[in-house]
Scaffold this motif. Structure first.
Motif, PDB file in Angstrom:
ATOM      1  N   LEU A   8       0.824  -1.214   0.000  1.00  0.00           N
ATOM      2  CA  LEU A   8       0.000   0.000   0.000  1.00  0.00           C
ATOM      3  C   LEU A   8       0.856   1.260   0.000  1.00  0.00           C
ATOM      4  O   LEU A   8       0.468   2.274  -0.584  1.00  0.00           O
ATOM      5  CB  LEU A   8      -0.946   0.017   1.195  1.00  0.00           C
ATOM      6  CG  LEU A   8      -2.099  -0.971   1.154  1.00  0.00           C
ATOM      7  CD1 LEU A   8      -2.960  -0.832   2.401  1.00  0.00           C
ATOM      8  CD2 LEU A   8      -2.941  -0.794  -0.092  1.00  0.00           C
ATOM      9  N   LYS A   9       2.006   1.214   0.651  1.00  0.00           N
ATOM     10  CA  LYS A   9       2.909   2.367   0.643  1.00  0.00           C
ATOM     11  C   LYS A   9       3.408   2.650  -0.769  1.00  0.00           C
ATOM     12  O   LYS A   9       3.675   3.794  -1.111  1.00  0.00           O
ATOM     13  CB  LYS A   9       4.095   2.127   1.569  1.00  0.00           C
ATOM     14  CG  LYS A   9       3.762   2.222   3.034  1.00  0.00           C
ATOM     15  CD  LYS A   9       4.992   1.977   3.877  1.00  0.00           C
ATOM     16  CE  LYS A   9       4.664   1.994   5.352  1.00  0.00           C
ATOM     17  NZ  LYS A   9       5.839   1.675   6.182  1.00  0.00           N
ATOM     18  N   TYR A  11       1.671   2.321  -3.523  1.00  0.00           N
ATOM     19  CA  TYR A  11       0.400   2.125  -4.220  1.00  0.00           C
ATOM     20  C   TYR A  11       0.430   2.541  -5.683  1.00  0.00           C
ATOM     21  O   TYR A  11      -0.344   2.030  -6.471  1.00  0.00           O
ATOM     22  CB  TYR A  11      -0.730   2.849  -3.495  1.00  0.00           C
ATOM     23  CG  TYR A  11      -0.748   4.346  -3.680  1.00  0.00           C
ATOM     24  CD1 TYR A  11      -1.536   4.936  -4.665  1.00  0.00           C
ATOM     25  CD2 TYR A  11       0.028   5.161  -2.878  1.00  0.00           C
ATOM     26  CE1 TYR A  11      -1.550   6.292  -4.832  1.00  0.00           C
ATOM     27  CE2 TYR A  11       0.014   6.522  -3.037  1.00  0.00           C
ATOM     28  CZ  TYR A  11      -0.774   7.087  -4.004  1.00  0.00           C
ATOM     29  OH  TYR A  11      -0.787   8.430  -4.178  1.00  0.00           O
ATOM     30  N   TYR A  26      -0.219  -9.770  -0.019  1.00  0.00           N
ATOM     31  CA  TYR A  26      -1.114  -8.662  -0.353  1.00  0.00           C
ATOM     32  C   TYR A  26      -2.455  -9.216  -0.852  1.00  0.00           C
ATOM     33  O   TYR A  26      -3.520  -8.771  -0.423  1.00  0.00           O
ATOM     34  CB  TYR A  26      -0.475  -7.760  -1.424  1.00  0.00           C
ATOM     35  CG  TYR A  26      -1.410  -6.704  -1.940  1.00  0.00           C
ATOM     36  CD1 TYR A  26      -1.606  -5.524  -1.243  1.00  0.00           C
ATOM     37  CD2 TYR A  26      -2.121  -6.891  -3.116  1.00  0.00           C
ATOM     38  CE1 TYR A  26      -2.481  -4.554  -1.699  1.00  0.00           C
ATOM     39  CE2 TYR A  26      -2.998  -5.931  -3.585  1.00  0.00           C
ATOM     40  CZ  TYR A  26      -3.169  -4.759  -2.874  1.00  0.00           C
ATOM     41  OH  TYR A  26      -4.043  -3.806  -3.333  1.00  0.00           O
ATOM     42  N   PHE A  57      -8.791  -0.256  -3.710  1.00  0.00           N
ATOM     43  CA  PHE A  57      -7.531  -0.978  -3.846  1.00  0.00           C
ATOM     44  C   PHE A  57      -7.168  -1.281  -5.301  1.00  0.00           C
ATOM     45  O   PHE A  57      -6.245  -2.060  -5.549  1.00  0.00           O
ATOM     46  CB  PHE A  57      -7.590  -2.296  -3.063  1.00  0.00           C
ATOM     47  CG  PHE A  57      -7.612  -2.103  -1.574  1.00  0.00           C
ATOM     48  CD1 PHE A  57      -6.511  -1.615  -0.908  1.00  0.00           C
ATOM     49  CD2 PHE A  57      -8.743  -2.420  -0.846  1.00  0.00           C
ATOM     50  CE1 PHE A  57      -6.524  -1.443   0.463  1.00  0.00           C
ATOM     51  CE2 PHE A  57      -8.775  -2.248   0.525  1.00  0.00           C
ATOM     52  CZ  PHE A  57      -7.669  -1.752   1.186  1.00  0.00           C
ATOM     53  N   PRO A  60      -3.358   0.080  -6.144  1.00  0.00           N
ATOM     54  CA  PRO A  60      -2.306  -0.724  -5.521  1.00  0.00           C
ATOM     55  C   PRO A  60      -2.258  -2.160  -6.050  1.00  0.00           C
ATOM     56  O   PRO A  60      -1.181  -2.746  -6.173  1.00  0.00           O
ATOM     57  CB  PRO A  60      -2.651  -0.719  -4.029  1.00  0.00           C
ATOM     58  CG  PRO A  60      -3.614   0.364  -3.831  1.00  0.00           C
ATOM     59  CD  PRO A  60      -4.259   0.645  -5.141  1.00  0.00           C
TER      60      PRO A  60
END
Length: 118
Positions: A8-9, A11, A26, A57, A60
């Motif tokens: 997510l960081k 993304y 993930y 999402f 990502p």
């Protein structure tokens, strides 16, 4: 959970490489989130609730899939091969399961290899 947060960081990072572990953990946590929202949507008679995490999402998920393809030495454009019925998703599944390409490839260094400090 740290692999999920790490993905997510990054993304919107489509460059570089992602290990199998990063991609599959993930995916695992994402499926759990989809399941929770699916159950909540079913219980509340609001099936559209599943659209919240799917849309949230989307970027990502695309980014980690492209980085995973890069790790196997393939272009991220292979992701579009998934729209071919039957053959596409199976081929992508095989690519996602393959081991990393050893050493440095055109997408960057192997994330499994520890950096060497002099």
């Amino acid at each position: 959970m740290s692999w999920f947060i790490e993905a997510l960081k990054k993304y919107a990072v489509f460059g570089g490489r992602a290990r199998r572990k990063e991609y599959w953990l993930y995916t695992l946590f994402l499926e759990i989130i989809y399941g929770v929202f699916g159950i909540l949507g079913y219980a509340a008679h609001a099936p559209y609730l599943i659209a919240i995490p799917v849309l949230g999402f989307l970027l990502p998920t695309l980014a980690v899939a492209v980085r995973r393809l890069h790790d196997t030495g393939r272009s991220g454009w292979w992701f579009l091969f998934g729209i071919v019925p039957v053959v596409g998703p199976i081929t992508l599944l095989v690519f996602y399961c393959l081991d990393s390409q050893p050493g440095v490839n055109k997408f960057g260094p192997n994330p499994k290899e520890a950096p060497v400090f002099a």
